[in-house]
Scaffold this motif. Sequence first.
Motif, PDB file in Angstrom:
ATOM      1  N   GLN A 239       3.511  19.289 -12.383  1.00 18.37           N
ATOM      2  CA  GLN A 239       4.649  20.004 -12.972  1.00 18.37           C
ATOM      3  C   GLN A 239       4.443  20.217 -14.468  1.00 18.37           C
ATOM      4  N   ARG A 240       3.922  19.213 -15.178  1.00 17.90           N
ATOM      5  CA  ARG A 240       3.646  19.362 -16.615  1.00 17.90           C
ATOM      6  C   ARG A 240       2.613  20.448 -16.860  1.00 17.90           C
ATOM      7  N   GLN A 241       1.565  20.459 -16.035  1.00 23.43           N
ATOM      8  CA  GLN A 241       0.518  21.471 -16.187  1.00 23.43           C
ATOM      9  C   GLN A 241       1.083  22.865 -15.923  1.00 23.43           C
ATOM     10  N   TYR A 242       1.910  22.981 -14.912  1.00 22.48           N
ATOM     11  CA  TYR A 242       2.532  24.270 -14.605  1.00 22.48           C
ATOM     12  C   TYR A 242       3.437  24.708 -15.760  1.00 22.48           C
ATOM     13  N   ASP A 243       4.239  23.792 -16.280  1.00 22.03           N
ATOM     14  CA  ASP A 243       5.133  24.110 -17.392  1.00 22.03           C
ATOM     15  C   ASP A 243       4.332  24.553 -18.618  1.00 22.03           C
ATOM     16  N   ASP A 244       3.195  23.898 -18.879  1.00 17.76           N
ATOM     17  CA  ASP A 244       2.341  24.281 -20.013  1.00 17.76           C
ATOM     18  C   ASP A 244       1.792  25.700 -19.827  1.00 17.76           C
ATOM     19  N   LEU A 245       1.375  26.024 -18.620  1.00 22.74           N
ATOM     20  CA  LEU A 245       0.851  27.373 -18.348  1.00 22.74           C
ATOM     21  C   LEU A 245       1.937  28.434 -18.511  1.00 22.74           C
ATOM     22  N   VAL A 246       3.117  28.139 -18.019  1.00 27.53           N
ATOM     23  CA  VAL A 246       4.226  29.085 -18.148  1.00 27.53           C
ATOM     24  C   VAL A 246       4.574  29.259 -19.623  1.00 27.53           C
ATOM     25  N   ALA A 247       4.574  28.178 -20.373  1.00 25.95           N
ATOM     26  CA  ALA A 247       4.899  28.247 -21.803  1.00 25.95           C
ATOM     27  C   ALA A 247       3.853  29.065 -22.542  1.00 25.95           C
ATOM     28  N   GLN A 248       2.604  28.940 -22.168  1.00 23.15           N
ATOM     29  CA  GLN A 248       1.541  29.711 -22.824  1.00 23.15           C
ATOM     30  C   GLN A 248       1.699  31.208 -22.526  1.00 23.15           C
ATOM     31  N   GLU A 249       2.065  31.543 -21.308  1.00 25.29           N
ATOM     32  CA  GLU A 249       2.241  32.952 -20.940  1.00 25.29           C
ATOM     33  C   GLU A 249       3.448  33.569 -21.642  1.00 25.29           C
ATOM     34  N   GLU A 250       4.484  32.772 -21.897  1.00 22.42           N
ATOM     35  CA  GLU A 250       5.695  33.274 -22.530  1.00 22.42           C
ATOM     36  C   GLU A 250       5.603  33.279 -24.051  1.00 22.42           C
ATOM     37  N   ALA A 251       4.617  32.627 -24.585  1.00 27.38           N
ATOM     38  CA  ALA A 251       4.475  32.569 -26.047  1.00 27.38           C
ATOM     39  C   ALA A 251       4.180  33.957 -26.577  1.00 27.38           C
ATOM     40  N   PRO A 252       4.826  34.329 -27.709  1.00 26.82           N
ATOM     41  CA  PRO A 252       4.577  35.656 -28.272  1.00 26.82           C
ATOM     42  C   PRO A 252       3.144  35.771 -28.744  1.00 26.82           C
ATOM     43  N   THR A 253       2.589  36.918 -28.523  1.00 29.22           N
ATOM     44  CA  THR A 253       1.205  37.157 -28.969  1.00 29.22           C
ATOM     45  C   THR A 253       1.244  37.726 -30.371  1.00 29.22           C
ATOM     46  N   SER A 254       0.265  37.439 -31.136  1.00 28.55           N
ATOM     47  CA  SER A 254       0.213  37.949 -32.508  1.00 28.55           C
ATOM     48  C   SER A 254      -0.437  39.338 -32.500  1.00 28.55           C
ATOM     49  N   ASP A 255      -0.306  40.035 -33.591  1.00 27.19           N
ATOM     50  CA  ASP A 255      -0.875  41.385 -33.726  1.00 27.19           C
ATOM     51  C   ASP A 255      -2.397  41.346 -33.694  1.00 27.19           C
ATOM     52  N   TYR A 256      -2.969  40.225 -34.001  1.00 27.19           N
ATOM     53  CA  TYR A 256      -4.430  40.126 -34.056  1.00 27.19           C
ATOM     54  C   TYR A 256      -5.056  40.024 -32.686  1.00 27.19           C
TER      55      TYR A 256
ATOM     56  N   THR B 231       0.837  -1.207   0.000  1.00 27.44           N
ATOM     57  CA  THR B 231       0.000   0.000   0.000  1.00 27.44           C
ATOM     58  C   THR B 231       0.868   1.252   0.000  1.00 27.44           C
ATOM     59  N   LEU B 232       1.904   1.254   0.806  1.00 26.47           N
ATOM     60  CA  LEU B 232       2.802   2.396   0.871  1.00 26.47           C
ATOM     61  C   LEU B 232       3.496   2.618  -0.478  1.00 26.47           C
ATOM     62  N   GLY B 233       3.898   1.545  -1.137  1.00 27.30           N
ATOM     63  CA  GLY B 233       4.521   1.666  -2.462  1.00 27.30           C
ATOM     64  C   GLY B 233       3.566   2.256  -3.485  1.00 27.30           C
ATOM     65  N   ARG B 234       2.317   1.789  -3.477  1.00 29.21           N
ATOM     66  CA  ARG B 234       1.319   2.343  -4.416  1.00 29.21           C
ATOM     67  C   ARG B 234       1.042   3.810  -4.112  1.00 29.21           C
ATOM     68  N   LEU B 235       1.016   4.164  -2.840  1.00 30.93           N
ATOM     69  CA  LEU B 235       0.795   5.555  -2.452  1.00 30.93           C
ATOM     70  C   LEU B 235       1.942   6.440  -2.939  1.00 30.93           C
ATOM     71  N   ARG B 236       3.165   5.976  -2.785  1.00 26.84           N
ATOM     72  CA  ARG B 236       4.322   6.740  -3.263  1.00 26.84           C
ATOM     73  C   ARG B 236       4.259   6.933  -4.776  1.00 26.84           C
ATOM     74  N   GLU B 237       3.883   5.868  -5.496  1.00 24.26           N
ATOM     75  CA  GLU B 237       3.765   5.970  -6.953  1.00 24.26           C
ATOM     76  C   GLU B 237       2.691   6.982  -7.337  1.00 24.26           C
ATOM     77  N   ALA B 238       1.567   6.959  -6.632  1.00 21.72           N
ATOM     78  CA  ALA B 238       0.480   7.898  -6.930  1.00 21.72           C
ATOM     79  C   ALA B 238       0.912   9.333  -6.658  1.00 21.72           C
ATOM     80  N   ILE B 239       1.625   9.557  -5.587  1.00 25.84           N
ATOM     81  CA  ILE B 239       2.098  10.907  -5.265  1.00 25.84           C
ATOM     82  C   ILE B 239       3.078  11.384  -6.333  1.00 25.84           C
ATOM     83  N   ALA B 240       3.997  10.511  -6.733  1.00 28.55           N
ATOM     84  CA  ALA B 240       4.970  10.881  -7.757  1.00 28.55           C
ATOM     85  C   ALA B 240       4.265  11.208  -9.081  1.00 28.55           C
ATOM     86  N   ALA B 241       3.268  10.403  -9.446  1.00 35.64           N
ATOM     87  CA  ALA B 241       2.522  10.655 -10.684  1.00 35.64           C
ATOM     88  C   ALA B 241       1.777  11.990 -10.588  1.00 35.64           C
ATOM     89  N   GLY B 242       1.198  12.284  -9.441  1.00 32.97           N
ATOM     90  CA  GLY B 242       0.498  13.551  -9.250  1.00 32.97           C
ATOM     91  C   GLY B 242       1.447  14.736  -9.342  1.00 32.97           C
TER      92      GLY B 242
END
Length: 110
Positions: free
Chosen positions: A91-108, A75-86
Amino acid sequence: MSENKSGAFLGGVVIGTAIGAVTGLLVAPRPGKETRQFLRKSADALPEIVEDLATSLQLQTGRLSEASQRRWEDTLGRLREAIAAGQEASQRQYDDLVAQEEAPTSDYDN
């Protein structure tokens, strides 16, 4: 049969055997002298029986403890795996948000 149930079964067998032996002695058509001798021999064997029962119970308790420990570790091993996956997903979601904010905006967009 689970280990807990097998321990209970073993205890039931021992108790049932003792009750059956006493009942058999009381009902058996033996003379009093023979019955007393039999009771004396049985009483002499009682410490060995109790020691065997105690040993069996210790073994059952040890097995139950080992099984519980293995389940807890699983149970402890599965819990650790779940925490690591979360954490990775967060982190991926945060990186995606940061990348979207840093992306150049178009003139439109203005």
